[in-house]
Scaffold this motif. Sequence first.
Motif, PDB file in Angstrom:
ATOM      1  N   ARG A 126       0.826  -1.213   0.000  1.00 15.19           N
ATOM      2  CA  ARG A 126       0.000   0.000   0.000  1.00 15.19           C
ATOM      3  C   ARG A 126       0.856   1.258   0.000  1.00 15.19           C
ATOM      4  O   ARG A 126       0.385   2.326  -0.387  1.00 15.19           O
ATOM      5  CB  ARG A 126      -0.905   0.029   1.233  1.00 15.19           C
ATOM      6  N   PHE A 127       2.098   1.140   0.483  1.00 15.77           N
ATOM      7  CA  PHE A 127       2.945   2.311   0.632  1.00 15.77           C
ATOM      8  C   PHE A 127       3.858   2.532  -0.568  1.00 15.77           C
ATOM      9  O   PHE A 127       4.654   3.465  -0.570  1.00 15.77           O
ATOM     10  CB  PHE A 127       3.780   2.179   1.913  1.00 15.77           C
ATOM     11  N   MET A 128       3.741   1.676  -1.602  1.00 14.17           N
ATOM     12  CA  MET A 128       4.474   1.921  -2.839  1.00 14.17           C
ATOM     13  C   MET A 128       3.907   3.181  -3.493  1.00 14.17           C
ATOM     14  O   MET A 128       2.704   3.434  -3.452  1.00 14.17           O
ATOM     15  CB  MET A 128       4.337   0.729  -3.779  1.00 14.17           C
ATOM     16  N   LYS A 129       4.782   3.970  -4.102  1.00 10.31           N
ATOM     17  CA  LYS A 129       4.321   5.244  -4.652  1.00 10.31           C
ATOM     18  C   LYS A 129       3.285   5.057  -5.759  1.00 10.31           C
ATOM     19  O   LYS A 129       2.357   5.870  -5.898  1.00 10.31           O
ATOM     20  CB  LYS A 129       5.499   6.086  -5.131  1.00 10.31           C
ATOM     21  N   GLU A 130       3.395   3.960  -6.529  1.00  6.29           N
ATOM     22  CA  GLU A 130       2.392   3.681  -7.563  1.00  6.29           C
ATOM     23  C   GLU A 130       1.027   3.376  -6.931  1.00  6.29           C
ATOM     24  O   GLU A 130      -0.015   3.758  -7.466  1.00  6.29           O
ATOM     25  CB  GLU A 130       2.825   2.503  -8.427  1.00  6.29           C
ATOM     26  N   SER A 131       1.052   2.675  -5.798  1.00 11.62           N
ATOM     27  CA  SER A 131      -0.190   2.334  -5.096  1.00 11.62           C
ATOM     28  C   SER A 131      -0.869   3.582  -4.551  1.00 11.62           C
ATOM     29  O   SER A 131      -2.095   3.743  -4.665  1.00 11.62           O
ATOM     30  CB  SER A 131       0.099   1.361  -3.947  1.00 11.62           C
ATOM     31  N   ILE A 132      -0.074   4.467  -3.962  1.00 12.52           N
ATOM     32  CA  ILE A 132      -0.618   5.710  -3.411  1.00 12.52           C
ATOM     33  C   ILE A 132      -1.205   6.573  -4.526  1.00 12.52           C
ATOM     34  O   ILE A 132      -2.285   7.169  -4.386  1.00 12.52           O
ATOM     35  CB  ILE A 132       0.473   6.469  -2.630  1.00 12.52           C
ATOM     36  N   ALA A 133      -0.521   6.614  -5.679  1.00 10.70           N
ATOM     37  CA  ALA A 133      -1.032   7.382  -6.822  1.00 10.70           C
ATOM     38  C   ALA A 133      -2.339   6.796  -7.335  1.00 10.70           C
ATOM     39  O   ALA A 133      -3.295   7.529  -7.642  1.00 10.70           O
ATOM     40  CB  ALA A 133       0.018   7.405  -7.934  1.00 10.70           C
ATOM     41  N   ALA A 134      -2.393   5.458  -7.427  1.00  7.81           N
ATOM     42  CA  ALA A 134      -3.613   4.809  -7.899  1.00  7.81           C
ATOM     43  C   ALA A 134      -4.770   5.057  -6.943  1.00  7.81           C
ATOM     44  O   ALA A 134      -5.904   5.314  -7.372  1.00  7.81           O
ATOM     45  CB  ALA A 134      -3.371   3.307  -8.064  1.00  7.81           C
ATOM     46  N   LYS A 135      -4.515   4.998  -5.649  1.00 10.55           N
ATOM     47  CA  LYS A 135      -5.562   5.248  -4.655  1.00 10.55           C
ATOM     48  C   LYS A 135      -6.106   6.664  -4.799  1.00 10.55           C
ATOM     49  O   LYS A 135      -7.322   6.888  -4.711  1.00 10.55           O
ATOM     50  CB  LYS A 135      -5.008   5.033  -3.243  1.00 10.55           C
ATOM     51  N   ARG A 136      -5.220   7.605  -5.054  1.00 11.71           N
ATOM     52  CA  ARG A 136      -5.664   8.997  -5.221  1.00 11.71           C
ATOM     53  C   ARG A 136      -6.586   9.127  -6.428  1.00 11.71           C
ATOM     54  O   ARG A 136      -7.612   9.813  -6.372  1.00 11.71           O
ATOM     55  CB  ARG A 136      -4.452   9.912  -5.376  1.00 11.71           C
ATOM     56  N   LEU A 137      -6.241   8.443  -7.517  1.00  7.41           N
ATOM     57  CA  LEU A 137      -7.082   8.497  -8.716  1.00  7.41           C
ATOM     58  C   LEU A 137      -8.466   7.899  -8.448  1.00  7.41           C
ATOM     59  O   LEU A 137      -9.478   8.429  -8.911  1.00  7.41           O
ATOM     60  CB  LEU A 137      -6.417   7.746  -9.864  1.00  7.41           C
ATOM     61  N   VAL A 138      -8.499   6.801  -7.712  1.00  6.46           N
ATOM     62  CA  VAL A 138      -9.776   6.167  -7.387  1.00  6.46           C
ATOM     63  C   VAL A 138     -10.611   7.087  -6.493  1.00  6.46           C
ATOM     64  O   VAL A 138     -11.800   7.309  -6.742  1.00  6.46           O
ATOM     65  CB  VAL A 138      -9.556   4.800  -6.707  1.00  6.46           C
ATOM     66  N   VAL A 139      -9.988   7.625  -5.444  1.00  8.77           N
ATOM     67  CA  VAL A 139     -10.695   8.494  -4.493  1.00  8.77           C
ATOM     68  C   VAL A 139     -11.205   9.757  -5.186  1.00  8.77           C
ATOM     69  O   VAL A 139     -12.306  10.245  -4.882  1.00  8.77           O
ATOM     70  CB  VAL A 139      -9.765   8.853  -3.311  1.00  8.77           C
TER      71      VAL A 139
END
Length: 345
Positions: A126-139
């Motif tokens: 969850r703390f990978m930068k790609e994961s954080i970016a993807a979560k932001r796009l979803v939110v």
Amino acid sequence: MEKLRMGIIGVGGIAQGRHIPTFLKLADKVVIEAISDVNEATAKLVAEKFGIEKVYAHYADMFSEVDAVTICTPNKFHAEITIAALDAGLHVFCEKPMAMTPDECERMIAASEKSGKQLAIAYHYRFMKESIAAKRLVVENEIGKPIVARAKGMRRRKVPGWGVFTNKELQGGGSLIDYGCHLLDLSLWLLGNPKPIEVLGTTYNELSKIPGQVNQWGSFDHETFEVDDHVTAYIKFEGGASMLFETSWSANIKDDEESVSISGIDGGVDLFPFSLNQMKHGMLLNTEASWVPGEDDPSLPQALNFINSCLGLEELIVKPEQAMQVSQIIDAIYRSSETGVSIKV
């Protein structure tokens, strides 16, 4: 600001390779006060290597010396040690998976609620930068309502030939509970952690029982191999979302593959590599990021989130109730494979 006093329980590969070095990098916020391992001789060697002063043979003996503990033991002992530490008034950072069974997870959560202390599980994807970016796009609604997740964690002939990874009694399983759990957790998080309602799964361990193994990660005894090395599953959630899932230590594939893809009503996001896929302006657009902010090493933001949550500065990103969802799905996959039918969760 006072530093968080940390104790490390279990000094194997994950402690030496990830958690101890990471906490040492964050010396302005945390100090490793003590370590503990059932093999006291090994613990003393590790303490000398990393400059840690206090060593204990039994984990409970360090409880009065620390504010929090990081648990790096085999899975079998996660619940026991977590509950003991929480009951002693300590915060707990526990390696993944949360526990061997959903029942153990529930007891861990109950102990956390009773103590008022933080309980975090080390799902570092969850703390990978790609994961954080993807979560932001979803939110931020770039893909609309998420409906389908596809998660793959595939390795070619890489059974861990060290430690206790192939010991079912100590670990509870193999590639699913050790490796696939990361991709499950990340996919669930991106979907918004919907409640799983039905799981159909199949597990295999035939690949690693064949004599004359070619294995890139050490050696193991094919005659005593007893855990899963390849797993597939289909998972349905409340609200209509679903997931296609596959993981393996030993797949006969061309190359290792690690991917998570979330399809929504208005678009989709892929990770590893990162891409936003949309239909806009009468076109099909695929957007790749030329730069994504964040740490290359997810261990640092993961440790910081736990430390800051203990200090009351931020909320946990991996909440124990969410980690329990992963364990519920893992348990259902194993039960579905054993019974040959889908499992209602």
